[in-house]
Design a protein around this motif. Structure first.
Motif, PDB file in Angstrom:
ATOM      1  N   GLU A   4     -41.489   6.798  -6.478  1.00 40.82           N
ATOM      2  CA  GLU A   4     -40.943   7.637  -5.408  1.00 40.82           C
ATOM      3  C   GLU A   4     -41.716   8.954  -5.302  1.00 40.82           C
ATOM      4  O   GLU A   4     -41.941   9.467  -4.209  1.00 40.82           O
ATOM      5  CB  GLU A   4     -39.457   7.915  -5.654  1.00 40.82           C
ATOM      6  N   LYS A   5     -42.149   9.467  -6.435  1.00 41.10           N
ATOM      7  CA  LYS A   5     -42.912  10.721  -6.450  1.00 41.10           C
ATOM      8  C   LYS A   5     -44.303  10.522  -5.835  1.00 41.10           C
ATOM      9  O   LYS A   5     -44.814  11.394  -5.126  1.00 41.10           O
ATOM     10  CB  LYS A   5     -43.059  11.213  -7.896  1.00 41.10           C
ATOM     11  N   ALA A   6     -44.919   9.359  -6.098  1.00 39.63           N
ATOM     12  CA  ALA A   6     -46.294   9.121  -5.635  1.00 39.63           C
ATOM     13  C   ALA A   6     -46.357   8.601  -4.206  1.00 39.63           C
ATOM     14  O   ALA A   6     -47.397   8.713  -3.556  1.00 39.63           O
ATOM     15  CB  ALA A   6     -46.983   8.126  -6.579  1.00 39.63           C
ATOM     16  N   LEU A   7     -45.273   8.039  -3.704  1.00 37.80           N
ATOM     17  CA  LEU A   7     -45.295   7.397  -2.387  1.00 37.80           C
ATOM     18  C   LEU A   7     -45.689   8.322  -1.239  1.00 37.80           C
ATOM     19  O   LEU A   7     -46.501   7.942  -0.388  1.00 37.80           O
ATOM     20  CB  LEU A   7     -43.938   6.754  -2.108  1.00 37.80           C
ATOM     21  N   PRO A   8     -45.169   9.569  -1.160  1.00 40.96           N
ATOM     22  CA  PRO A   8     -45.425  10.395   0.035  1.00 40.96           C
ATOM     23  C   PRO A   8     -46.893  10.696   0.310  1.00 40.96           C
ATOM     24  O   PRO A   8     -47.270  10.896   1.465  1.00 40.96           O
ATOM     25  CB  PRO A   8     -44.647  11.684  -0.260  1.00 40.96           C
ATOM     26  N   CYS A   9     -47.743  10.715  -0.737  1.00 46.41           N
ATOM     27  CA  CYS A   9     -49.144  11.067  -0.484  1.00 46.41           C
ATOM     28  C   CYS A   9     -49.887   9.966   0.267  1.00 46.41           C
ATOM     29  O   CYS A   9     -50.908  10.204   0.894  1.00 46.41           O
ATOM     30  CB  CYS A   9     -49.866  11.425  -1.784  1.00 46.41           C
ATOM     31  N   ASN A  10     -49.386   8.741   0.197  1.00 46.97           N
ATOM     32  CA  ASN A  10     -49.953   7.634   0.979  1.00 46.97           C
ATOM     33  C   ASN A  10     -48.845   6.643   1.283  1.00 46.97           C
ATOM     34  O   ASN A  10     -48.722   5.593   0.636  1.00 46.97           O
ATOM     35  CB  ASN A  10     -51.087   6.946   0.216  1.00 46.97           C
ATOM     36  N   PRO A  11     -48.016   6.954   2.273  1.00 47.58           N
ATOM     37  CA  PRO A  11     -46.850   6.108   2.571  1.00 47.58           C
ATOM     38  C   PRO A  11     -47.206   4.784   3.230  1.00 47.58           C
ATOM     39  O   PRO A  11     -46.316   3.984   3.503  1.00 47.58           O
ATOM     40  CB  PRO A  11     -46.024   6.975   3.518  1.00 47.58           C
ATOM     41  N   GLU A  12     -48.485   4.534   3.469  1.00 49.17           N
ATOM     42  CA  GLU A  12     -48.905   3.270   4.059  1.00 49.17           C
ATOM     43  C   GLU A  12     -49.425   2.291   3.009  1.00 49.17           C
ATOM     44  O   GLU A  12     -50.006   1.264   3.356  1.00 49.17           O
ATOM     45  CB  GLU A  12     -49.991   3.525   5.112  1.00 49.17           C
ATOM     46  N   ASN A  13     -49.230   2.612   1.736  1.00 53.27           N
ATOM     47  CA  ASN A  13     -49.679   1.727   0.662  1.00 53.27           C
ATOM     48  C   ASN A  13     -48.604   0.680   0.382  1.00 53.27           C
ATOM     49  O   ASN A  13     -47.574   0.986  -0.225  1.00 53.27           O
ATOM     50  CB  ASN A  13     -49.971   2.533  -0.606  1.00 53.27           C
ATOM     51  N   PRO A  14     -48.805  -0.568   0.794  1.00 45.05           N
ATOM     52  CA  PRO A  14     -47.750  -1.580   0.635  1.00 45.05           C
ATOM     53  C   PRO A  14     -47.402  -1.879  -0.813  1.00 45.05           C
ATOM     54  O   PRO A  14     -46.275  -2.260  -1.122  1.00 45.05           O
ATOM     55  CB  PRO A  14     -48.324  -2.814   1.334  1.00 45.05           C
ATOM     56  N   PHE A  15     -48.379  -1.693  -1.738  1.00 46.97           N
ATOM     57  CA  PHE A  15     -48.109  -1.970  -3.145  1.00 46.97           C
ATOM     58  C   PHE A  15     -46.958  -1.120  -3.669  1.00 46.97           C
ATOM     59  O   PHE A  15     -46.167  -1.571  -4.496  1.00 46.97           O
ATOM     60  CB  PHE A  15     -49.361  -1.704  -3.993  1.00 46.97           C
ATOM     61  N   MET A  16     -46.870   0.120  -3.199  1.00 49.19           N
ATOM     62  CA  MET A  16     -45.805   1.000  -3.661  1.00 49.19           C
ATOM     63  C   MET A  16     -44.430   0.436  -3.293  1.00 49.19           C
ATOM     64  O   MET A  16     -43.497   0.467  -4.101  1.00 49.19           O
ATOM     65  CB  MET A  16     -45.972   2.396  -3.036  1.00 49.19           C
ATOM     66  N   TYR A  17     -44.318  -0.084  -2.089  1.00 47.06           N
ATOM     67  CA  TYR A  17     -43.029  -0.635  -1.635  1.00 47.06           C
ATOM     68  C   TYR A  17     -42.694  -1.925  -2.389  1.00 47.06           C
ATOM     69  O   TYR A  17     -41.525  -2.187  -2.685  1.00 47.06           O
ATOM     70  CB  TYR A  17     -43.060  -0.876  -0.132  1.00 47.06           C
ATOM     71  N   ARG A  18     -43.726  -2.706  -2.675  1.00 52.29           N
ATOM     72  CA  ARG A  18     -43.493  -3.925  -3.465  1.00 52.29           C
ATOM     73  C   ARG A  18     -42.895  -3.554  -4.822  1.00 52.29           C
ATOM     74  O   ARG A  18     -41.870  -4.111  -5.233  1.00 52.29           O
ATOM     75  CB  ARG A  18     -44.802  -4.684  -3.662  1.00 52.29           C
ATOM     76  N   LEU A  19     -43.553  -2.625  -5.516  1.00 58.82           N
ATOM     77  CA  LEU A  19     -43.108  -2.269  -6.861  1.00 58.82           C
ATOM     78  C   LEU A  19     -41.759  -1.548  -6.842  1.00 58.82           C
ATOM     79  O   LEU A  19     -40.957  -1.714  -7.770  1.00 58.82           O
ATOM     80  CB  LEU A  19     -44.166  -1.410  -7.551  1.00 58.82           C
ATOM     81  N   LEU A  20     -41.499  -0.769  -5.799  1.00 62.79           N
ATOM     82  CA  LEU A  20     -40.186  -0.142  -5.677  1.00 62.79           C
ATOM     83  C   LEU A  20     -39.102  -1.201  -5.468  1.00 62.79           C
ATOM     84  O   LEU A  20     -38.014  -1.113  -6.054  1.00 62.79           O
ATOM     85  CB  LEU A  20     -40.175   0.854  -4.519  1.00 62.79           C
ATOM     86  N   GLY A  21     -39.400  -2.199  -4.630  1.00 67.58           N
ATOM     87  CA  GLY A  21     -38.438  -3.278  -4.425  1.00 67.58           C
ATOM     88  C   GLY A  21     -38.118  -3.980  -5.736  1.00 67.58           C
ATOM     89  O   GLY A  21     -36.948  -4.224  -6.065  1.00 67.58           O
ATOM     90  N   TYR A  22     -39.157  -4.291  -6.507  1.00 68.59           N
ATOM     91  CA  TYR A  22     -38.967  -4.960  -7.798  1.00 68.59           C
ATOM     92  C   TYR A  22     -38.164  -4.060  -8.750  1.00 68.59           C
ATOM     93  O   TYR A  22     -37.250  -4.532  -9.446  1.00 68.59           O
ATOM     94  CB  TYR A  22     -40.317  -5.263  -8.442  1.00 68.59           C
ATOM     95  N   SER A  23     -38.547  -2.790  -8.800  1.00 66.96           N
ATOM     96  CA  SER A  23     -37.911  -1.860  -9.755  1.00 66.96           C
ATOM     97  C   SER A  23     -36.449  -1.622  -9.419  1.00 66.96           C
ATOM     98  O   SER A  23     -35.607  -1.523 -10.320  1.00 66.96           O
ATOM     99  CB  SER A  23     -38.668  -0.528  -9.779  1.00 66.96           C
ATOM    100  N   TYR A  24     -36.137  -1.524  -8.132  1.00 66.97           N
ATOM    101  CA  TYR A  24     -34.739  -1.314  -7.747  1.00 66.97           C
ATOM    102  C   TYR A  24     -33.888  -2.545  -8.070  1.00 66.97           C
ATOM    103  O   TYR A  24     -32.696  -2.417  -8.367  1.00 66.97           O
ATOM    104  CB  TYR A  24     -34.642  -0.959  -6.267  1.00 66.97           C
ATOM    105  N   LEU A  25     -34.477  -3.735  -8.027  1.00 72.90           N
ATOM    106  CA  LEU A  25     -33.721  -4.910  -8.465  1.00 72.90           C
ATOM    107  C   LEU A  25     -33.419  -4.803  -9.956  1.00 72.90           C
ATOM    108  O   LEU A  25     -32.282  -5.035 -10.385  1.00 72.90           O
ATOM    109  CB  LEU A  25     -34.519  -6.196  -8.198  1.00 72.90           C
TER     110      LEU A  25
END
Length: 559
Positions: free
Chosen positions: A292-313
């Motif tokens: 969540e801290k690293a996402l704002p600097c490049n919010p178009e990086n799909p890998f971040m959303y993948r890993l956030l989805g996994y981590s929130y599960l």
């Protein structure tokens, strides 16, 4: 990032006339501070717009960074401002090669070789050696390799300049590609590099990486620590050290080392890589924080959303998980990259189920299984959802699919789950067969075999089909007081079965023995109290030397 590092620009001391600011920019590239280096070169070029060298090293910075299009722009601009500077032709040829544009690559490399053979251009030997070495570099490290040509150019490079340690590093990499098992020749070349310059960290990094390759963690770590001792600010050593520690299972130390890399190289790319690295350690709560801290600097990086989805599960936050995994699917579909994996569908399906959307969750997990037939755990996930809905028959179908899709020896745990789902769907014969397989590893399966055989047996005149399995369970789990107390509920059921069976067949002493065991485990057991009120049982001594076996007469007496 690994591939980019292997394609990393060799920046060596042979170009001793660099100004201090140019050296600082090159050092930034060597430390993988690509954004910083790009800014430094941008300022240098602004004040020296006709210097072809600056364009070359700026292009190599982009090349190492993985920004191939930007690298091409720099090399072409360098050719325009300084047509006779040979390295920009080498750089553009390397761009063509990694882009699979062999016509461009061959033409540019050939032009560079012709220029070096033109005496009037007066290209010195060190520059020529460097050019040949860089052409070999791309042939060795690009996805599509040309090892014979790499050997030819490295040999030529050494003939022109035998004192450049980087050439021996490239020779080592060449031999590592030729023989990926026996690295002795590769190590011999890396050693030559350190003999020329004992503090040449790139050679030490390669030696450490060689030991990582064969899982000799301590030796690899020693080389990375040597790099850090030589130059405490040499960022790649911390990254390599972190990767080694992670592979060696030392996750906390790995995160510490990568944190040091981030400290030395604090930019968006590294922040997001660090967050991804934390995810790999399976510390999912910390991963959520860092992602969540690293996402704002490049919010178009799909890998971040993948890993956030996994981590929130993993942290049981399905709503946030769905929000992020859906964003991943949206970006990955729009960009065509990265490839959507079976695990993406699996995690999305699990998130949907946790959010109460079981049917959609099952359908999505099925997509994972269809995409990757080896993802057999998906069948387990679907079966678990059907069990949650008490649809045991449907659950058993998916456990059977899992078993049929799994190669090798039968998985006892799969059969255990299958047995339970079959039992609760009233397929008692099927349950007995499944628990028979499961019992090879899970001895409590005998309790379930007993239960199943109670239902298979004739309820009016039972012949004791369940007896051998309940007896085996009692023998295993009732052997000592601690085990008996831990498994009291099932033991009470097993002994109660024997109490009733023996009573049915008029074996009163054995019946009394079984009910005594029930009362020892559960003094307030109602069935045992009722049984003890029977005059014959009450009068019995309760001695049963043949407990566990049942003598069944041809015509069972009525009781």
């Amino acid at each position: 990032m690994k591939n980019q590092f292997l394609l990393f620009l060799s920046l060596i001391a042979s170009f001793s006339a660099f100004a201090q600011t140019k050296e600082a920019a090159i050092a930034s590239t060597m430390n993988e501070r690509y954004e910083v280096a790009a800014d430094q070169f941008r300022k240098l070029i602004a004040s020296n717009p006709t210097n072809g060298e600056l364009f070359y090293f700026a292009g190599e910075n982009y090349f190492a960074w993985g920004s191939i299009d930007s690298a091409e722009v720099m090399f072409r601009r360098g050719q325009e401002v300084t047509p006779n500077y040979v390295l920009n032709y080498v750089g553009l040829g390397s761009v063509g090669y990694v882009n699979n544009n062999m016509a461009l690559s061959d033409a540019q490399f050939q032009r560079a070789i012709e220029m070096m053979g033109t005496k009037s251009l007066k290209i010195d030997k060190k520059t020529q050696a460097f050019a040949y070495m860089k052409m070999a570099d791309v042939y060795i490290h690009a996805e599509k390799k040309n090892l014979p040509k790499a050997l030819e150019y490295l040999t030529k490079s050494v003939e022109l300049d035998s004192n450049n340690p980087e050439t021996y590093v490239q020779f080592g990499d060449y031999y590592a590609e030729v023989d990926q098992v026996d690295l002795s020749k590769a190590f011999g070349q890396y050693t030559k590099a350190t003999q020329i310059d004992p503090k040449y960290t790139r050679a030490l990094i390669r030696q450490g990486a060689g030991y990582v390759r064969v899982k000799n963690w301590d030796s690899g770590l020693n080389y990375f620590n040597q790099c850090i001792e030589i130059d405490p600010n040499f960022a790649p050593a911390y990254r390599e050290k972190a990767e080694l520690l992670f592979k060696a299972g030392r996750t906390e130390q790995a995160v510490e080392s990568y944190a040091k890399y981030l400290e030395l190289n604090n930019n968006c790319r590294v922040q997001q890589r660090y967050a991804s690295f934390v995810f790999e350690t399976k510390n999912y709560q910390k991963a959520v924080t860092e992602l969540e801290k690293a996402l704002p600097c490049n919010p178009e990086n799909p890998f971040m959303y993948r890993l956030l989805g996994y981590s929130y599960l993993e942290t049981n936050q399905p709503e946030k998980g769905l929000e992020n995994i859906n964003k991943f699917f949206e970006l990955a579909t729009a960009k065509g990259s990265p490839k959507i994996l079976a695990s993406d569908y699996a995690y999305k399906g699990k998130l949907l189920a946790k959010a109460g959307q079981d049917s959609l969750g099952i359908a999505t997990i099925l997509q994972a299984v269809e995409l990757d037939p080896t993802y057999t755990d998906g069948y387990n996930d679907i079966a678990a959802l059907y069990i949650k809905a008490r649809n045991y028959a449907k659950a058993s179908e998916f456990y059977k699919m899992k078993i049929n899709a799994t190669e090798g020896e039968p998985n006892a745990l799969d059969h255990y789950y299958l047995g339970q789902s079959l039992y609760f769907s009233k397929d008692f014969a099927g349950a007995d067969s499944a628990f028979a397989v499961a019992s090879t590893k899970y001895p409590d399966s005998n309790f379930w075999r007993g239960r199943a055989n109670v239902r298979i047996d004739d309820p009016e005149n039972p012949v004791g089909l369940a007896a051998p399995y309940f007896f085996q369970y009692i023998t295993t789990f009732g052997a000592d007081e601690a085990s008996a107390q831990a498994n009291k509920k099932n033991l009470v059921e097993a002994y109660s079965y024997f109490g009733l069976l023996y009573l049915k067949h008029n074996q009163i002493d054995c019946s009394r023995y079984a009910w005594n065991k029930v009362i020892e485990l559960d003094p307030e057991n109602e069935k045992a109290k009722v049984a003890m009120e029977d005059k014959e049982i009450a009068a019995s001594e309760g001695v049963c030397e043949t407990f566990g076996t049942v003598s069944v007469p041809e015509v069972a007496p009525e009781k």
